[in-house]
Motif scaffolding. Structure first.
Motif, PDB file in Angstrom:
ATOM      1  N   GLN A  72       0.886  -1.155   0.000  1.00 36.85           N
ATOM      2  CA  GLN A  72       0.000   0.000   0.000  1.00 36.85           C
ATOM      3  C   GLN A  72       0.921   1.201   0.000  1.00 36.85           C
ATOM      4  N   GLY A  73       1.013   1.862  -1.139  1.00 38.65           N
ATOM      5  CA  GLY A  73       1.905   3.003  -1.255  1.00 38.65           C
ATOM      6  C   GLY A  73       3.339   2.597  -0.993  1.00 38.65           C
ATOM      7  N   ASN A  74       3.986   3.272  -0.027  1.00 40.23           N
ATOM      8  CA  ASN A  74       5.375   2.969   0.300  1.00 40.23           C
ATOM      9  C   ASN A  74       5.530   1.782   1.239  1.00 40.23           C
ATOM     10  N   ASP A  75       4.432   1.266   1.774  1.00 41.88           N
ATOM     11  CA  ASP A  75       4.482   0.090   2.643  1.00 41.88           C
ATOM     12  C   ASP A  75       4.490  -1.151   1.751  1.00 41.88           C
ATOM     13  N   VAL A  76       5.611  -1.850   1.708  1.00 43.36           N
ATOM     14  CA  VAL A  76       5.780  -2.970   0.791  1.00 43.36           C
ATOM     15  C   VAL A  76       6.041  -4.255   1.568  1.00 43.36           C
ATOM     16  N   GLY A  77       5.372  -5.326   1.148  1.00 45.66           N
ATOM     17  CA  GLY A  77       5.562  -6.646   1.742  1.00 45.66           C
ATOM     18  C   GLY A  77       4.225  -7.343   1.879  1.00 45.66           C
ATOM     19  N   THR A  78       4.264  -8.653   2.031  1.00 49.59           N
ATOM     20  CA  THR A  78       3.025  -9.425   2.126  1.00 49.59           C
ATOM     21  C   THR A  78       2.195  -9.042   3.343  1.00 49.59           C
ATOM     22  N   GLN A  79       2.841  -8.469   4.376  1.00 48.25           N
ATOM     23  CA  GLN A  79       2.101  -8.052   5.568  1.00 48.25           C
ATOM     24  C   GLN A  79       1.162  -6.887   5.261  1.00 48.25           C
ATOM     25  N   TYR A  80       1.362  -6.220   4.116  1.00 40.78           N
ATOM     26  CA  TYR A  80       0.519  -5.082   3.724  1.00 40.78           C
ATOM     27  C   TYR A  80      -0.465  -5.437   2.618  1.00 40.78           C
ATOM     28  N   ARG A  81      -0.673  -6.722   2.392  1.00 42.65           N
ATOM     29  CA  ARG A  81      -1.560  -7.136   1.308  1.00 42.65           C
ATOM     30  C   ARG A  81      -3.009  -6.746   1.584  1.00 42.65           C
ATOM     31  N   SER A  82      -3.759  -6.613   0.512  1.00 41.51           N
ATOM     32  CA  SER A  82      -5.199  -6.392   0.605  1.00 41.51           C
ATOM     33  C   SER A  82      -5.846  -7.759   0.773  1.00 41.51           C
ATOM     34  N   VAL A  83      -6.526  -7.949   1.909  1.00 46.57           N
ATOM     35  CA  VAL A  83      -7.093  -9.264   2.204  1.00 46.57           C
ATOM     36  C   VAL A  83      -8.368  -9.113   3.029  1.00 46.57           C
ATOM     37  N   LEU A  84      -9.303  -9.962   2.746  1.00 41.48           N
ATOM     38  CA  LEU A  84     -10.526 -10.059   3.532  1.00 41.48           C
ATOM     39  C   LEU A  84     -10.594 -11.497   4.022  1.00 41.48           C
ATOM     40  N   PHE A  85     -10.525 -11.666   5.334  1.00 41.29           N
ATOM     41  CA  PHE A  85     -10.653 -12.992   5.936  1.00 41.29           C
ATOM     42  C   PHE A  85     -12.115 -13.198   6.293  1.00 41.29           C
ATOM     43  N   PHE A  86     -12.779 -14.092   5.584  1.00 40.20           N
ATOM     44  CA  PHE A  86     -14.217 -14.274   5.806  1.00 40.20           C
ATOM     45  C   PHE A  86     -14.479 -15.250   6.949  1.00 40.20           C
TER      46      PHE A  86
END
Length: 177
Positions: A87-101
């Motif tokens: 997200q922007g300058n925040d890079v890495g899988t920890q910043y992924r767009s995710v919805l945990f249903f």
């Protein structure tokens, strides 16, 4: 009706947690970590990108006052769901767009919203938001809870979160407490 739970990852959790806590029907929104392969992760470990966890916000809400669909609308408005693992300058899988249903109904609603957003072409690129079944939620350290409200003068808060919160208040004023 009793409360329900939804869990969203939209990059850094500080903005989303602050926004969700301002909505009618939200009992509490808590910053934390989900979706990884190690037990009891902490901020330092998830920032390495090796635990597999995403920064998330788990929201407890009253569906008689605010719907899961409305929460999803806020989620998609407050981040760029077309950016993979960033997200922007925040890079890495920890910043992924995710919805945990938390239910198949939430998964179906999320798929329908993504389909609608894609059809409406609201984004220039394809939506890459991950839809995954809920896993263990690990609450983030105390200093992350309510971070934006406690640190509005911090640089990241001023330049990244404050503009998103202004947009949020404009778009969702009718849903606010």
């Amino acid at each position: 009706m009793s409360s329900e739970i939804a869990t969203f990852g939209a990059g850094c959790f500080w903005c989303l947690e602050s926004a969700l806590n301002q909505l009618q029907g939200v009992e509490r929104a808590v910053s934390g970590y989900m979706g990884g392969h190690t037990d009891n992760p902490d901020y330092r470990s998830i920032c390495t990108g090796t635990t597999g966890h995403a920064e998330v916000v788990q929201v407890h809400f009253n569906p008689d006052q605010i719907s899961f669909e409305q929460l999803c609308q806020v989620f998609f408005a407050l981040h760029d769901p077309t950016q993979l693992n960033r997200q922007g300058n925040d890079v890495g899988t920890q910043y992924r767009s995710v919805l945990f249903f938390h239910s198949e109904q939430q998964a179906a609603t999320a798929r329908d919203i993504i389909k609608q957003l894609t059809t409406e072409q609201l984004f220039d690129q394809p939506i890459v938001t991950e839809l995954s079944p809920v896993t263990t939620f690990y609450q983030a350290e105390d200093y992350h809870q309510g971070y934006f409200l406690q640190n509005p003068q911090q640089g990241y808060c001023q330049f990244i979160i404050a503009p998103k919160m202004a947009k949020f208040r404009q778009l969702f004023s009718s849903l606010m407490k």
